[in-house]
Scaffold this active site. Structure first.
Site, PDB file in Angstrom:
ATOM      1  N   SER A   1      -4.199  -5.726 -61.103  1.00  0.00           N
ATOM      2  CA  SER A   1      -2.881  -5.382 -60.567  1.00  0.00           C
ATOM      3  C   SER A   1      -1.902  -6.547 -60.632  1.00  0.00           C
ATOM      4  CB  SER A   1      -3.011  -4.888 -59.127  1.00  0.00           C
ATOM      5  OG  SER A   1      -3.707  -3.666 -59.114  1.00  0.00           O
TER       6      SER A   1
ATOM      7  N   VAL B   1      -5.757  -1.929 -55.088  1.00  0.00           N
ATOM      8  CA  VAL B   1      -6.202  -3.188 -54.480  1.00  0.00           C
ATOM      9  C   VAL B   1      -6.889  -2.851 -53.155  1.00  0.00           C
ATOM     10  CG1 VAL B   1      -5.503  -5.425 -53.572  1.00  0.00           C
ATOM     11  CG2 VAL B   1      -4.316  -4.468 -55.557  1.00  0.00           C
TER      12      VAL B   1
ATOM     13  N   HIS C   1      -7.143 -12.008 -50.946  1.00  0.00           N
ATOM     14  CA  HIS C   1      -6.631 -11.735 -52.291  1.00  0.00           C
ATOM     15  C   HIS C   1      -5.671 -10.544 -52.289  1.00  0.00           C
ATOM     16  CE1 HIS C   1      -9.788  -8.646 -52.186  1.00  0.00           C
ATOM     17  NE2 HIS C   1      -9.067  -8.021 -53.083  1.00  0.00           N
TER      18      HIS C   1
END
Ligand code: DLZ
Length: 158
Positions: free
Chosen positions: A65, A90, A97
């Site tokens: 992404s 995600v 992260h």
């Protein structure tokens, strides 16, 4: 976006413009690929359902992404591309992260859209669990790929 109260995968297409001559770039992250393939299929089918020609939908993949922004820019810079739809998933893990990636993508896609004055759609599923991601990739909260395509069509009619 899809929430407990609103699921944009159910939408009213009566005000959609004619998109038969519009060209769309799809940028799809390969990270969490089973999920992003489902989002991509949802977006693609939605564009075709509303009149886009298959040859006018350009699908490109990026590793994760984080790379959606550059992928979007590489497509948006072409005059013949009318809208770019970015799709990724995600999922929160042990580290931060997800925060870094999601903020970078949100900021990056906003910048690309404003730079090229065309719709650059944020189709990023950001969840705490894999189950929540599937809920948004064809599950109980719809398909965010469908919603992203709908957002692109709506913005082309703005
Ligand atoms: C590194 C990484 C991690 C940990 N998690 C995800 C994720 O949940 N979803 C996703 O799309 N990408 C992830 N990535 C990869 C980054 O987006 C990026 O591809 C790499 O950091 C290389 O720049």
């Amino acid at each position: 976006m899809a929430t407990a109260l609103q699921n944009l995968s159910t939408y009213d297409s009566s005000g959609f413009i004619d998109i038969s001559e519009k060209r769309f770039g799809l940028v799809v992250a390969e990270w969490n690929r089973e999920l992003t393939d489902t989002l991509s299929a949802g977006a693609y089918e939605t564009l075709l359902k509303h009149g886009a020609k298959p040859e006018n939908v350009f699908r490109n993949t990026v590793p994760g992404s984080f790379e959606l922004t550059l992928g979007a820019q590489l497509l948006a810079q072409h005059e013949e591309v009318d809208a770019v739809i970015c799709l990724g998933v995600v999922i929160k893990g042990d580290t931060k992260h997800d925060d870094y990636i999601c903020h970078a993508v949100a900021q990056g896609l906003t910048t690309v859209g404003l730079k090229y004055n065309k719709p650059v759609i944020f189709g990023l599923v950001t969840t705490n669990t894999l189950e929540q991601a599937w809920d948004r990739a064809g599950g109980q909260h719809g398909n965010k790929g469908v919603e992203a395509a709908v957002a692109a069509i709506q913005m082309l009619g703005f």
